[in-house]
Design a protein around this motif. Structure first.
Motif, mmCIF file in Angstrom:
data_model
loop_
_atom_site.group_PDB
_atom_site.id
_atom_site.type_symbol
_atom_site.label_atom_id
_atom_site.label_comp_id
_atom_site.label_asym_id
_atom_site.label_seq_id
_atom_site.Cartn_x
_atom_site.Cartn_y
_atom_site.Cartn_z
ATOM 1 N N TRP A 189 0.817 -1.203 0.000
ATOM 2 C CA TRP A 189 0.000 0.000 0.000
ATOM 3 C C TRP A 189 0.858 1.263 0.000
ATOM 4 O O TRP A 189 0.511 2.258 -0.652
ATOM 5 N N SER A 193 1.006 3.986 -3.015
ATOM 6 C CA SER A 193 0.838 5.403 -2.725
ATOM 7 C C SER A 193 1.966 6.233 -3.324
ATOM 8 O O SER A 193 1.720 7.296 -3.923
ATOM 9 N N VAL A 339 4.901 12.434 0.210
ATOM 10 C CA VAL A 339 3.733 12.128 -0.630
ATOM 11 C C VAL A 339 2.716 13.262 -0.572
ATOM 12 O O VAL A 339 2.246 13.742 -1.609
ATOM 13 N N SER A 377 -3.595 8.326 -4.234
ATOM 14 C CA SER A 377 -2.326 8.157 -3.510
ATOM 15 C C SER A 377 -2.535 8.310 -2.015
ATOM 16 O O SER A 377 -2.060 7.491 -1.217
ATOM 17 N N ALA A 378 -3.250 9.380 -1.628
ATOM 18 C CA ALA A 378 -3.531 9.591 -0.210
ATOM 19 C C ALA A 378 -4.383 8.457 0.348
ATOM 20 O O ALA A 378 -4.142 7.971 1.465
ATOM 21 N N ALA A 380 -4.556 5.327 -0.584
ATOM 22 C CA ALA A 380 -3.786 4.092 -0.398
ATOM 23 C C ALA A 380 -2.985 4.129 0.896
ATOM 24 O O ALA A 380 -2.948 3.142 1.648
ATOM 25 N N TYR A 381 -2.352 5.257 1.164
ATOM 26 C CA TYR A 381 -1.546 5.360 2.385
ATOM 27 C C TYR A 381 -2.443 5.336 3.622
ATOM 28 O O TYR A 381 -2.167 4.650 4.606
#
Length: 393
Positions: A189, A193, A339, A377-378, A380-381
């Motif tokens: 994950w 991300s 990120v 992206s956010a 997933a993290y």
């Protein structure tokens, strides 16, 4: 927490201090590494994480808008080749010179922390790692000044789209440095991300910038190297800040049986920014940019008052940004911090379209897709953090 679960970064569940408002604290056991080299992540950090992200978005967006406004109003198109890099030290200085604004919240946090742990000395009085921290803060300050100067120069040497593509490479270097410096290991994950954040950064290549050089001013070799090393410096900066937390500040508080306070975030920013500010001021004086400041103010299209407000606004906004960036390193890791910083770029890009009328700049498919990949992206993290917190409860 189950013994076979190996979270991304940090700590054991915390039993208290769930709220952020004045007393953001973190369990002192956060500095203990597990067998994989990761630090255990405690749950209940969402208020701190959320507010830090808001600070990053607001701080970076306003700072970049004001930077575009500054370059748009100084009539930079009239600059000749000899004035190509005018103002680069000034822009570097603006990123750190506002650190005195953080002294008041720093004192408030320390006072609150002292009142909650009156039997222990305040965090600033502990002298166990003072010399080591002093050296590290000097190193971080040097990196901050160099990074700011290189980034400012790169944007004035090459087209902004090319600069953005090269500068995005920071997301390649941050995980590498984090693995070696911070002993972090990654799961799928986090990797997803980071990949989505890289795509997001690359898709902002269609963005415009008020100080973009014309064809006669372009220097691809110098600008490309400046952008690359600026990205490397930023990645190294974040990982060294995490190393300060993990190896010094959290161990320092652990030795006094106290829980680390968010005051440590202000501590890192203030002392590092002091060093970076001194370096930038010296560079500014050596380059003779102090003479350009008066010329710029007198020639500013919107007047002297607007010039001062633009410069002060940038200085304040960058401090808001740094509190968010370092706050994310404190709460989670250098990787998430990087990120979030990069996936904010599409927001800035859209705001530039709204507030400025740069030639050929519009809301295109690249910006739209970049916003989508930023959210993914956010997500997933945060999904990984949510799973981690749930399994820790």
């Amino acid at each position: 927490m189950a013994q076979n679960q190996q979270p991304i970064f940090q700590t054991k569940p915390q039993e208290q201090f769930v709220q952020i408002p004045i007393n953001i604290e973190r369990d002192s056991s956060t500095t203990r590494m597990n067998q994989t080299g990761n630090t255990n992540r405690k749950p209940n950090h969402w208020p701190t994480i959320t507010i830090s992200i808001i600070f990053v978005i607001i701080g970076q967006s306003i700072a970049k808008l004001l930077e575009n406004f500054y370059y748009d109003q100084i009539n930079r198109s009239e600059y000749n080749e000899n004035r190509q890099n005018d103002g680069v030290w000034t822009q570097s200085l603006l990123q750190t010179v506002g650190f005195p604004l953080l002294l008041l919240p720093f004192i408030i946090f320390i006072t609150k922390n002292k009142r909650n742990h009156h039997q222990q000395p305040p965090i600033t009085s502990d002298s166990i790692h003072v010399k080591s921290l002093a050296v590290i803060y000097i190193c971080i300050g040097i990196i901050m000044a160099v990074q700011g100067r290189l980034a400012a120069m790169g944007k004035l040497e090459i087209p902004f789209g090319i600069f953005t593509l090269i500068y995005t490479t920071q997301l390649f270097f941050t995980p590498i440095f984090a693995a070696f410096i911070n002993k972090i290991k990654f799961n799928r994950w986090v990797v997803i991300s980071v990949i989505l954040a890289i795509i997001t950064g690359a898709l902002t290549l269609s963005s415009s910038f008020g100080g973009e050089p014309d064809e006669a001013e372009e220097n691809y070799a110098r600008g490309s190297w400046a952008a690359l090393f600026a990205g490397i410096c930023f990645a190294l900066l974040l990982c060294n800040i995490q190393n300060v937390f993990d190896s010094y500040i959290f161990k320092r508080t652990e030795s006094t049986n106290k829980k680390p306070s968010f005051a440590s975030v202000f501590e890192v920013i203030i002392f590092s920014s002091l060093v970076a500010t001194i370096i930038s001021v010296v560079g500014l004086l050596i380059a003779g940019e102090q003479h350009e400041l008066k010329r710029e103010m007198n020639g500013f299209s919107k007047g002297k008052g607007s010039y001062v407000m633009a410069m002060v606004g940038q200085a304040v906004s960058w401090q808001v940004y740094w509190v968010g960036i370092v706050g994310l390193v404190y709460s989670v890791s250098s990787v998430l911090s990087n990120v979030i910083s990069v996936i904010t770029w599409p927001i800035v890009s859209v705001l530039v379209v709204i507030f400025f009328n740069f030639m050929d700049d519009e809301f295109d498919a690249f910006k739209g897709v970049a916003l989508v990949t930023a959210v993914l992206s956010a997500a997933a993290y945060f999904f990984r953090l949510h799973k981690e917190n749930r399994m820790a409860n």
